[in-house]
Design a protein around this motif. Structure first.
Motif, PDB file in Angstrom:
ATOM      1  N   HIS A 171      -2.823  22.986  11.856  1.00 45.74           N
ATOM      2  CA  HIS A 171      -4.280  23.106  11.859  1.00 45.74           C
ATOM      3  C   HIS A 171      -4.836  22.505  13.155  1.00 45.74           C
ATOM      4  N   GLY A 185      -8.405  20.872  13.167  1.00 48.07           N
ATOM      5  CA  GLY A 185      -8.505  19.529  12.605  1.00 48.07           C
ATOM      6  C   GLY A 185      -8.057  18.471  13.595  1.00 48.07           C
ATOM      7  N   HIS A 198      -1.857  17.036  10.898  1.00 48.95           N
ATOM      8  CA  HIS A 198      -2.499  18.334  11.129  1.00 48.95           C
ATOM      9  C   HIS A 198      -1.473  19.385  11.549  1.00 48.95           C
TER      10      HIS A 198
END
Length: 902
Positions: free
Chosen positions: A656, A659, A690
């Motif tokens: 991610h 993030g 993340h």
């Protein structure tokens, strides 16, 4: 996150020289309040249609209020960039932040005379990069439906654009965070523009020699003479204010007097006259200049200042620069036939492209190609390499049908990240041979901005191997390899046959081949070359044909001693014939020939003077078999790289980036201007999570009872260790105690460890969940100012600490790259079962490497990551310690905006 602008101030790297779609250059910079008059002049010079397309109404002039708004910006919420040529604005792009702080409205205005040159696309790239630095991630725009050119700028940029039509206007919205598609679009545009710019230099429609001279032996005299005698197909002009006639043709006092256009200027005047000459070139519409003049970077700080001023002046006026201190350029294509160099004659035509950063080495390289009868397509001596570089030449060679292989001599690599990207792409279709001086590393040539490196020195060599480059140490070795790749089919495997008329020599050659990693499938050491031409050559032909027909034989080395009645040319003719028929490489080494009139090194064949560089026309010959074997082995390794699965660039699951980016922005905001910040374990663990990277949990404590409470939370058994980085992995020094099963044992161990560590200053302690036993490994990732991200892997302990047994790679990495990365250290054999120990879960290490690589590639703000140790066992890999440090990142040399090196 890079250095953010403050009100009225912008980062220096926002200003850049750029290459336009047609190969010309321009200067891009943020707008200034002093630009008001220039912006007004730009506006009134536009057609009514262009003004209407920009403002949705006609304005004959901009009001004072409008000029003030357009030219006075804060470089955060409001940013405007201009592109200029010769100081004249030819394009403007701007954004204004909207109510949503992450969105801005963007608009462009391109001069009528310069539309179609890719200016809007360049402005969009640079505006997007500036906006992202200021926390903006979406652009919106309103465009009239008839403004198809501007609609194409947005739709072709590689972003996911949404559009809707309302009240006669097309409204566009798109996320400006880089994607694989937007990067691919940018790289394709960069390739086309840079290749076109070099094409204009190497195949000019017309040439002028400024500083041409009557005096024999001068640079100006030789350059003019060589261009004329080389048979250049276009008009040639001689510029000398003190001569009426030069080389049998009319001379001109100034460039402006030349009746037709001049596309390329060769400059051979004293350095103090060069600025005026460049000014005249700009006025005449010259596309590029070759500066033979010395006295620049080779003349200390004064020369460096002159060199920087030369490049700024040329680029700002739309011109590329070869040199200074260049020995010239060569193009052997009959449609061009250009020898604008110090070489006395045009080179033999062939498929080898050559680039040299050093003038002296360039002479040697050119001479070696001539001596060895290796035909070349193009040659460029970059001299001080102030502008045109090896990267530019690779862009050109990729599309050049005349070039089948390339060779570069480098003294520095100013943009290694881009070099890696271009070399890897070029090597997929054409062999790339690189000779570099011993001093080559991650540095810039004289006259360029200096940046220090954080990457290990071995990273450059690793980068080249990863990119498929054939690395060599000398120009002689470069030509050794070039002889093969420019004339022979690539071997389809490592199987080798050795032919010789001496058993001893054949054995020596076979041993040398085995040491180079080749598989010796057959040794034919009984060929009789003393039987006379009528018997020896047919016998050699039959034996070669029989051997080359074997599936296990992929190449042949023929090493022979002098034979009565047979010439080198006759033997080479048979070898070339058999090689061409089998489509397999054959190389020859003629040892022991003392007669200097007999040519034994280079391309030898039936008609070497007419060699086109295509397979079968000649055979590569060497004066010693060791050079032949080494060159062939290098080509085999390249062919193996070419044939291997290049893999896919796949994002691991549960990554991610958004993030992580949000966390980093907040962290860097909190720490302000600090140069390097080490994250505490909890913060580091959150950031790593993340990307699906998890560290075995641990907790610090002050008292033994706090340690017991922490162990209860983590779960028994636990490990007890010091947080001192020099001791935390050292069981032998008392820094670690393992497999503590209960509270009483933990209390006792805390007491004992604190007593034993008093001699080290009583460092703090922590408890950690026990991880499964396994082989200790270490990962490291750093942000290098030139290479960008560099990841390293090794087996922890003596392998890396004493033997420096690291593997290094430069992201992005495909899944095949990751696989090779983990297997690259010499000690990696311990991962696959060693001395009775079970093999570890290598897939888990590969997964961790892929995640770390993506993390580091996506976030230059992460200055360093170190996982040490990582315990790799049969069931997985566990990270016991993670050191993560962040900083405000410098702009990467190969970033998401196109810019020429300065």
């Amino acid at each position: 996150m890079v250095d953010q602008p403050v009100d009225g101030v912008y980062p220096e790297y926002w200003e850049a020289d750029v290459v336009l779609r047609d190969g010309g250059t321009a200067h891009l910079r943020p707008i200034h309040p002093a630009d008001a008059d220039a912006v007004q002049a730009f506006h009134v010079g536009q057609s009514q249609r262009s003004i209407y397309m920009r403002f949705f109404a006609f304005k004959s002039k901009l009001s004072g209020k409008e000029l003030k708004r357009f030219t006075e910006v804060d470089y955060r919420d409001r940013v405007a960039l201009v592109i200029t040529i010769g100081g004249e604005i030819i394009g403007i792009g701007r954004y204004d932040r909207l109510e949503d702080p992450k969105e801005a409205e963007v608009a462009f205005n391109i001069a009528d005379a310069h539309q179609g040159r890719g200016i809007g696309s360049i402005l969009l790239e640079h505006l997007s990069a500036a906006a992202r630095e200021n926390g903006i991630h979406r652009f919106s725009a309103e465009v009239l439906p008839e403004n198809r050119k501007m609609l194409m700028v947005f739709s072709d940029a590689g972003y996911d654009v949404t559009r809707h039509f309302d009240d006669g206007v097309v409204s566009l919205e798109f996320n400006i965070d880089p994607t694989d598609r937007s990067r691919a679009v940018m790289e394709a545009r960069e390739h086309r523009a840079e290749a076109r710019s070099i094409q204009e230099l190497l195949a000019p429609a017309s040439v002028a020699v400024i500083g041409a001279s009557r005096k024999w032996g001068t640079v100006g005299y030789q350059l003019l003479e060589h261009i004329i005698e080389g048979g250049f197909t276009g008009p040639v002009s001689a510029i000398n204010p003190e001569a009426l006639e030069l080389a049998g043709m009319l001379s001109f006092a100034r460039l402006a007097e030349v009746p037709g256009p001049v596309k390329l200027a060769i400059i051979a005047v004293p350095y103090d006259e060069v600025p005026k000459v460049v000014e005249e070139c700009a006025a005449a519409g010259v596309k590029g200049i070759v500066v033979a003049t010395a006295g620049y970077a080779d003349d200390g700080e004064r020369g460096l200042a002159r060199q920087r001023a030369l490049v700024r002046q040329a680029r700002a006026n739309g011109m590329r620069v070869i040199g200074p201190a260049s020995l010239g350029i060569v193009n052997t294509n009959p449609a061009v036939s250009l020898n604008a160099s110090m070489a006395p004659s045009l080179a033999r035509r062939g498929g080898l492209g050559l680039f040299s950063q050093s003038a002296a080495i360039g002479v040697s390289l050119y001479a070696a190609s001539s001596r060895r009868r290796v035909g070349i397509s193009t040659f460029l001596s970059a001299g001080n390499r102030a502008d045109v570089s090896g990267n530019d030449m690779m862009q050109f060679w990729e599309d050049d049908a005349d070039t089948t292989a390339v060779g570069l001599y480098l003294e520095s690599i100013g943009n290694p990240r881009k070099f890696s990207r271009l070399a890897r792409r070029l090597a997929r279709t054409k062999p790339v041979i690189v000779a570099k001086s011993d001093a080559v590393g991650l540095n810039l040539p004289p006259g360029h901005a200096v940046r220090t490196t954080q990457a290990p020195p071995e990273a450059v060599d690793a980068m080249m191997r990863q990119a498929g480059v054939i690395p060599v140490e000398t120009i002689e070795q470069l030509m050794d390899v070039a002889q093969i790749v420019s004339s022979q089919a690539l071997p389809k495997g490592p199987g080798l046959a050795v032919f010789s008329n001496s058993r001893a020599l054949g054995k020596v050659v076979a041993d040398s081949a085995a040491a180079q990693g080749l598989g010796v499938e057959r040794i034919v050491a009984d060929i009789d070359l003393d039987a006379g031409m009528s018997a020896a050559l047919p016998a050699l032909r039959r034996s070669l044909q029989e051997t080359l027909a074997l599936d296990t034989v992929h190449a042949v080395v023929v090493a022979v001693l002098p034979a009565r009645g047979l010439t080198v040319e006759k033997i080479a003719g048979v070898l070339a014939e058999c090689s061409a028929a089998a489509a397999k490489p054959v190389v020859a080494a003629f040892s022991g020939i003392l007669d200097p009139s007999i040519y034994v090194e280079g391309m030898v064949g039936p008609e070497p003077a007419e060699s086109s560089g295509r397979p079968g026309t000649a055979v590569p010959c060497y004066s010693n078999p060791g050079a032949a074997v080494a060159a062939l082995a290098a080509v085999v390794r390249y062919a193996q790289w070419l044939d291997r699965d290049q893999g896919l660039f796949v994002e691991p699951e549960d990554c991610h980036p958004d993030g992580a980016r949000a966390d980093l922005e907040q962290l860097l905001h909190n720490v302000g201007g600090e140069q390097l910040v080490r994250l505490d374990p909890a913060t580091a663990a959150r950031l790593l999570s993340h990307y699906g990277i998890h560290v075995v949990p641990s907790e610090g404590f002050e008292t033994a009872e706090e340690a017991v409470a922490a162990a209860d939370r983590l779960g028994w058994p636990v490990a007890l260790k010091t947080t001192d980085p020099a001791l935390r992995h050292r069981l032998d020094l008392g820094g670690v105690r393992l497999d503590i099963q209960d509270a009483e044992s933990l209390r006792s161990n805390v007491l004992q460890m604190r007593k034993s560590l008093q001699r080290y200053g009583s460092p703090s302690l922590e408890v950690q969940s026990m991880a499964p036993v396994g082989q200790a490994c270490t990962f490291r990732a750093v942000e290098d100012p030139l290479l960008g991200p560099v990841v390293s892997f090794g087996l922890a302990g003596d392998a890396v600490n004493l033997l420096d047994d690291w593997a290094h790679r430069v992201p992005p990495l495909s899944d095949s790259d990751v696989r090779d990365f983990i297997r690259a250290p010499r000690a990696s054999r311990k991962l696959f079962g060693y001395q009775g120990l079970p093999a570890v879960n290598v897939a888990a290490l590969e997964d961790l490497a892929a995640r770390l690589t993506r993390l580091k590639d996506n976030h230059p703000e992460i200055a360093l990551v170190e996982f040490n140790p990582v315990l790799a066992g049969p069931d997985g890999a566990s990270i016991l310690s993670a050191d993560v440090r962040i900083a405000n990142a410098a702009q990467r040399t190969d970033s998401a905006r196109r810019a020429m090196r300065s």
